[in-house]
Design a protein around this motif. Structure first.
Motif, PDB file in Angstrom:
ATOM      1  N   LYS A   1     -48.254 -27.757 -56.616  1.00  0.00           N
ATOM      2  CA  LYS A   1     -47.847 -27.661 -58.029  1.00  0.00           C
ATOM      3  C   LYS A   1     -46.618 -28.509 -58.354  1.00  0.00           C
ATOM      4  O   LYS A   1     -46.527 -29.102 -59.421  1.00  0.00           O
ATOM      5  CB  LYS A   1     -47.595 -26.203 -58.425  1.00  0.00           C
TER       6      LYS A   1
ATOM      7  N   ARG B   1     -46.740 -31.603 -60.971  1.00  0.00           N
ATOM      8  CA  ARG B   1     -45.858 -31.684 -62.132  1.00  0.00           C
ATOM      9  C   ARG B   1     -45.098 -33.010 -62.166  1.00  0.00           C
ATOM     10  O   ARG B   1     -44.991 -33.656 -63.202  1.00  0.00           O
ATOM     11  CB  ARG B   1     -44.892 -30.502 -62.138  1.00  0.00           C
TER      12      ARG B   1
ATOM     13  N   ASP C   1     -56.314 -28.278 -59.596  1.00  0.00           N
ATOM     14  CA  ASP C   1     -55.887 -28.087 -58.217  1.00  0.00           C
ATOM     15  C   ASP C   1     -57.013 -27.749 -57.244  1.00  0.00           C
ATOM     16  O   ASP C   1     -56.750 -27.418 -56.096  1.00  0.00           O
ATOM     17  CB  ASP C   1     -54.796 -27.026 -58.138  1.00  0.00           C
TER      18      ASP C   1
END
Length: 84
Positions: free
Chosen positions: A25, A29, A46
């Motif tokens: 994550k 980002r 994901d």
């Protein structure tokens, strides 16, 4: 992990529809932020299931694919997409 720097985008560069497949994550980002600085539209997922679904629904100029996904490897995802 070091800090990434990308220079501001020139208006003449092609804006792309990008599918980003990354299960980390934090990295996801960071990559999204960097690509957005260039004006690209990024959809991020994901896992491999979402890749198959999104590719069936939308056209992407490029797919940035993690090779080490939790359920199916990125290499296998490539094979499946190529065989479509």
């Amino acid at each position: 992990m070091g800090t990434w720097f990308l220079p501001p985008v020139a208006d003449t560069l092609m804006k792309m529809q990008i599918l980003l497949v990354e299960d980390d994550k934090q990295l996801q980002r960071q990559l999204m932020e960097q690509l957005a600085q260039f004006g690209h539209e990024v959809r991020a997922v994901d896992d491999s299931v979402d890749v198959q679904r999104l590719v069936g629904q939308s056209a992407f100029d490029i797919i940035i694919l993690d090779w080490m996904l939790p359920s199916v490897s990125g290499i296998e995802v490539c094979r499946r997409l190529k065989s479509r």
